[in-house]
Design a protein around this motif. Structure first.
Motif, PDB file in Angstrom:
ATOM      1  N   ASP A  93      77.008  88.952  49.071  1.00 49.38           N
ATOM      2  CA  ASP A  93      76.019  88.652  48.160  1.00 49.38           C
ATOM      3  C   ASP A  93      76.682  89.155  46.675  1.00 49.38           C
ATOM      4  O   ASP A  93      77.548  89.896  46.693  1.00 49.38           O
ATOM      5  CB  ASP A  93      74.866  89.695  48.429  1.00 49.38           C
ATOM      6  CG  ASP A  93      73.952  89.349  49.452  1.00 49.38           C
ATOM      7  OD1 ASP A  93      73.977  88.155  50.006  1.00 49.38           O
ATOM      8  OD2 ASP A  93      73.445  89.924  50.186  1.00 49.38           O
ATOM      9  N   SER A 115      70.696  85.769  43.190  1.00 51.11           N
ATOM     10  CA  SER A 115      70.264  86.903  42.312  1.00 51.11           C
ATOM     11  C   SER A 115      69.016  86.361  41.494  1.00 51.11           C
ATOM     12  O   SER A 115      68.379  87.244  41.045  1.00 51.11           O
ATOM     13  CB  SER A 115      71.352  87.773  41.717  1.00 51.11           C
ATOM     14  OG  SER A 115      72.055  86.635  40.922  1.00 51.11           O
ATOM     15  N   ASP A 116      69.222  85.005  41.077  1.00 55.16           N
ATOM     16  CA  ASP A 116      68.209  84.516  40.349  1.00 55.16           C
ATOM     17  C   ASP A 116      66.961  84.466  40.908  1.00 55.16           C
ATOM     18  O   ASP A 116      65.857  84.262  40.201  1.00 55.16           O
ATOM     19  CB  ASP A 116      68.691  83.197  39.895  1.00 55.16           C
ATOM     20  CG  ASP A 116      68.820  82.296  40.751  1.00 55.16           C
ATOM     21  OD1 ASP A 116      68.820  82.574  41.791  1.00 55.16           O
ATOM     22  OD2 ASP A 116      68.551  80.993  40.504  1.00 55.16           O
ATOM     23  N   SER A 150      67.534  89.829  52.306  1.00 60.39           N
ATOM     24  CA  SER A 150      67.993  88.077  51.899  1.00 60.39           C
ATOM     25  C   SER A 150      67.388  87.363  53.147  1.00 60.39           C
ATOM     26  O   SER A 150      67.252  88.037  54.171  1.00 60.39           O
ATOM     27  CB  SER A 150      69.439  87.945  51.559  1.00 60.39           C
ATOM     28  OG  SER A 150      70.109  87.858  52.871  1.00 60.39           O
ATOM     29  N   GLU A 171      70.608  94.667  37.992  1.00 62.64           N
ATOM     30  CA  GLU A 171      68.926  94.845  37.995  1.00 62.64           C
ATOM     31  C   GLU A 171      68.399  95.927  38.575  1.00 62.64           C
ATOM     32  O   GLU A 171      67.404  96.450  38.142  1.00 62.64           O
ATOM     33  CB  GLU A 171      68.601  93.400  38.548  1.00 62.64           C
ATOM     34  CG  GLU A 171      68.613  92.434  37.625  1.00 62.64           C
ATOM     35  CD  GLU A 171      67.702  91.091  38.069  1.00 62.64           C
ATOM     36  OE1 GLU A 171      66.753  91.346  38.784  1.00 62.64           O
ATOM     37  OE2 GLU A 171      68.128  89.935  37.982  1.00 62.64           O
ATOM     38  N   ILE A 212      71.427  94.413  50.534  1.00 64.47           N
ATOM     39  CA  ILE A 212      72.534  93.220  50.448  1.00 64.47           C
ATOM     40  C   ILE A 212      73.542  93.255  51.296  1.00 64.47           C
ATOM     41  O   ILE A 212      73.579  94.384  52.254  1.00 64.47           O
ATOM     42  CB  ILE A 212      72.931  93.526  48.876  1.00 64.47           C
ATOM     43  CG1 ILE A 212      73.837  94.616  48.581  1.00 64.47           C
ATOM     44  CG2 ILE A 212      71.848  93.187  47.947  1.00 64.47           C
ATOM     45  CD1 ILE A 212      74.410  94.752  47.204  1.00 64.47           C
ATOM     46  N   GLU A 243      75.551  91.750  39.945  1.00 68.53           N
ATOM     47  CA  GLU A 243      74.320  91.236  39.593  1.00 68.53           C
ATOM     48  C   GLU A 243      73.082  91.831  39.906  1.00 68.53           C
ATOM     49  O   GLU A 243      72.301  92.438  39.280  1.00 68.53           O
ATOM     50  CB  GLU A 243      74.018  89.907  39.545  1.00 68.53           C
ATOM     51  CG  GLU A 243      75.016  88.731  38.871  1.00 68.53           C
ATOM     52  CD  GLU A 243      75.552  87.799  39.558  1.00 68.53           C
ATOM     53  OE1 GLU A 243      74.791  86.569  39.752  1.00 68.53           O
ATOM     54  OE2 GLU A 243      76.883  88.066  39.806  1.00 68.53           O
ATOM     55  N   ILE A 244      73.001  92.113  41.277  1.00 64.69           N
ATOM     56  CA  ILE A 244      72.099  92.443  41.781  1.00 64.69           C
ATOM     57  C   ILE A 244      72.015  94.368  41.670  1.00 64.69           C
ATOM     58  O   ILE A 244      70.882  94.874  41.435  1.00 64.69           O
ATOM     59  CB  ILE A 244      72.162  92.227  43.380  1.00 64.69           C
ATOM     60  CG1 ILE A 244      71.863  91.086  43.876  1.00 64.69           C
ATOM     61  CG2 ILE A 244      70.877  93.203  44.278  1.00 64.69           C
ATOM     62  CD1 ILE A 244      72.307  90.545  45.180  1.00 64.69           C
ATOM     63  N   LEU A 276      65.598  87.020  42.789  1.00 65.27           N
ATOM     64  CA  LEU A 276      65.011  88.374  43.118  1.00 65.27           C
ATOM     65  C   LEU A 276      63.683  88.650  42.678  1.00 65.27           C
ATOM     66  O   LEU A 276      63.128  88.137  41.680  1.00 65.27           O
ATOM     67  CB  LEU A 276      65.920  89.579  42.501  1.00 65.27           C
ATOM     68  CG  LEU A 276      67.008  89.876  42.892  1.00 65.27           C
ATOM     69  CD1 LEU A 276      68.079  90.962  41.950  1.00 65.27           C
ATOM     70  CD2 LEU A 276      66.939  90.398  44.398  1.00 65.27           C
TER      71      LEU A 276
END
Ligand SMILES: *Cc1c(COP(=O)(O)O)cnc(C)c1O
Length: 456
Positions: free
Chosen positions: A239, A214-215, A180, A247, A228, A243-244, A217
């Motif tokens: 973080d 996360s949107d 990040s 994915e 993260i 979600e991360i 990535l």
């Protein structure tokens, strides 16, 4: 050659001086004066021809060096993220130094090796990580990040049919590294140490609290390492791990968690929601010496499948015995090292679950109180105080820096400076077991006095 007859007296004298040091630590300046630091010159100089007795060493250190230490074991040091040492860990550290164990192999130190295994199991339990994960005890989170990333490097390349341990990185398939925009400097250092480079990373934008978006990535695949964090070093934010990790799982990527202090919030029912999802990662790095107050130094690396860490770290030599269960040095960069598991075990065992919960919740409550109080008198709090970190602005960068200088000079408490998303800030970090209500009151007075002197 044996120890001098009167050595037990020297040890008693050591204990006496240590107790005196601790007895007065809450009342003295947090940072030493320039004069006291200047006094350290007395310890410098070339190696003298004749040595001195342990008693003289003791007196020199206690008279000259002790006054030039930072009082970070007391309750009013809020710089960086520095824990104190809980009494149970301190006594363990004394004994451990006396034992002087080299903790590389079971055969070199049965007690050291086994306490390390027990301590690692406790950490896995407290952090809510999958049973079956394993790892090692290292010097700090930087080395834990390094060790975990080395395991990730091994595993990702192994899947691509490349044995990095024997062939190195020259000609290896590329690994994409995703971090990040708020990645901790130690992760970048670790990435450079394993040959991935500090700048050759994809940086994902963050929100106003420093959480990875996360949107945003990039596409992930089975040659991707995603780093993260649990607990941003400035804001304390986490973080969005669920979600991360979801994915990353679908793509076959490796997720590494830098959770130097934040992961420990998991132990508290009130803060556990913040750590939700981090257990789905592939590796974790954390510190014993920050929030659990193990005493310096202590870091912990954990990997979902310990065989990857083993593959990256193992060594063999004709004079090493066959592995007898978990051999400590097969899981860390070092061969010889201190039996750090002793203090880690002692800190956790002495606190117990209730003690750990109290430590986490109390320090978070103090952070909240600091933030509320400073905000109520008109200063700006730059972060959502989710755990134990508070960022304060006293106006312009010059004013904020001047307030920090005043606080540090007076040294009733100690706070450092930082920059948060373009704004100068003072950072208050409260990870120490030793901080109590009175410390918070005294420190708030000192901070407000300094701010008033600068800002009017
Ligand atoms: C402190 C910290 C580190 C580095 O840990 P050391 O123990 O100093 O090596 C890494 N990441 C975060 C988030 C930290 O707060």
């Amino acid at each position: 050659m044996s120890l001098p007859d009167q050595f037990s007296e020297t040890l008693s004298e050591t204990a006496k001086r240590a107790a005196n040091h601790l007895g007065g630590i809450g009342e003295r300046r947090v940072a030493p004066t320039t004069d006291t630091i200047g006094g350290l010159k007395a310890l410098a100089g070339p190696l003298p021809d004749s040595g001195v007795s342990p008693d003289e060493i003791l007196a020199l250190l206690d008279n000259v060096a002790a006054p030039a230490t930072i009082a970070s074991t007391a309750g009013r040091y809020f710089g960086f993220v520095v824990g104190g040492t809980v009494p149970g860990a301190l006594v363990a550290s004394w004994l451990n130094s006396t034992w002087d164990q080299c903790c590389g192999l079971n055969v070199m130190s049965p007690a050291g090796a086994q306490l390390e295994s027990v301590a690692l199991e406790l950490v896995i339990e407290v952090l809510g990580l999958p049973s079956g994960c394993g790892g090692g005890v290292v010097t700090g989170c930087t080395m834990a990040n390094f060790s975990a990333i080395t395991a990730a490097r091994y595993a990702l390349l192994e899947r691509a049919g490349w044995d990095v341990v024997s062939k190195g990185l020259y000609g290896a398939p590329e690994i994409k590294v995703v971090v990040s925009a708020e990645v901790h400097a130690s992760v970048l250092k670790a990435l450079s140490l394993v040959g991935f480079g500090r700048d050759r990373v994809h940086r994902v934008p963050v929100d106003g609290q420093g959480r990875m978006r996360s949107d945003a990535l990039p596409p992930l695949d089975k040659m991707t390492l995603v780093c993260i964090q649990a607990g941003n070093v400035n804001t304390g934010s986490f973080d969005p791990a669920s979600e991360i990790c979801r994915e990353a799982r679908q793509a076959g990527a490796w997720v590494h968690v830098d959770g130097a202090f934040g992961l420990w919030a998991h132990v508290s029912p009130s803060y556990q929601h913040l750590t939700h999802g981090f257990e789905q990662a592939d590796s974790w790095a954390t510190d014993g010496h920050k929030w659990p107050n193990v005493g310096y130094d202590c870091g912990i690396v954990l990997v979902r499948e310990p065989k990857h860490l083993w593959a990256a770290m193992n060594v063999s030599a004709a004079y090493f015995p066959d592995d007898k269960g978990r051999e400590p040095f097969q899981y860390t960069p070092e061969l010889s090292r201190r039996a750090r598991g002793v203090e880690l075990w002692a800190a956790l065992r002495s606190l117990g679950r209730e003690g750990l919960v109290d430590l986490i919740e109390r320090t978070c409550r103090y952070a909240r109180r600091m933030a509320d109080d400073l905000q109520s008198v008109g200063y700006e709090i730059l972060n959502e105080v989710v755990i134990n970190q508070v960022l304060v602005s006293f106006g312009s960068p010059e004013k904020t820096k001047a307030v920090i200088s005043r606080i540090q000079e007076e040294s009733i408490c100690w706070c450092g400076g930082t920059e948060w998303q373009g704004k100068a800030a003072m950072r208050i970090s409260i990870p120490s077991w030793a901080t109590d209500e009175r410390d918070i009151e005294i420190s708030l007075d000192a901070i407000k006095r300094a701010a008033k002197a600068v800002c009017g």
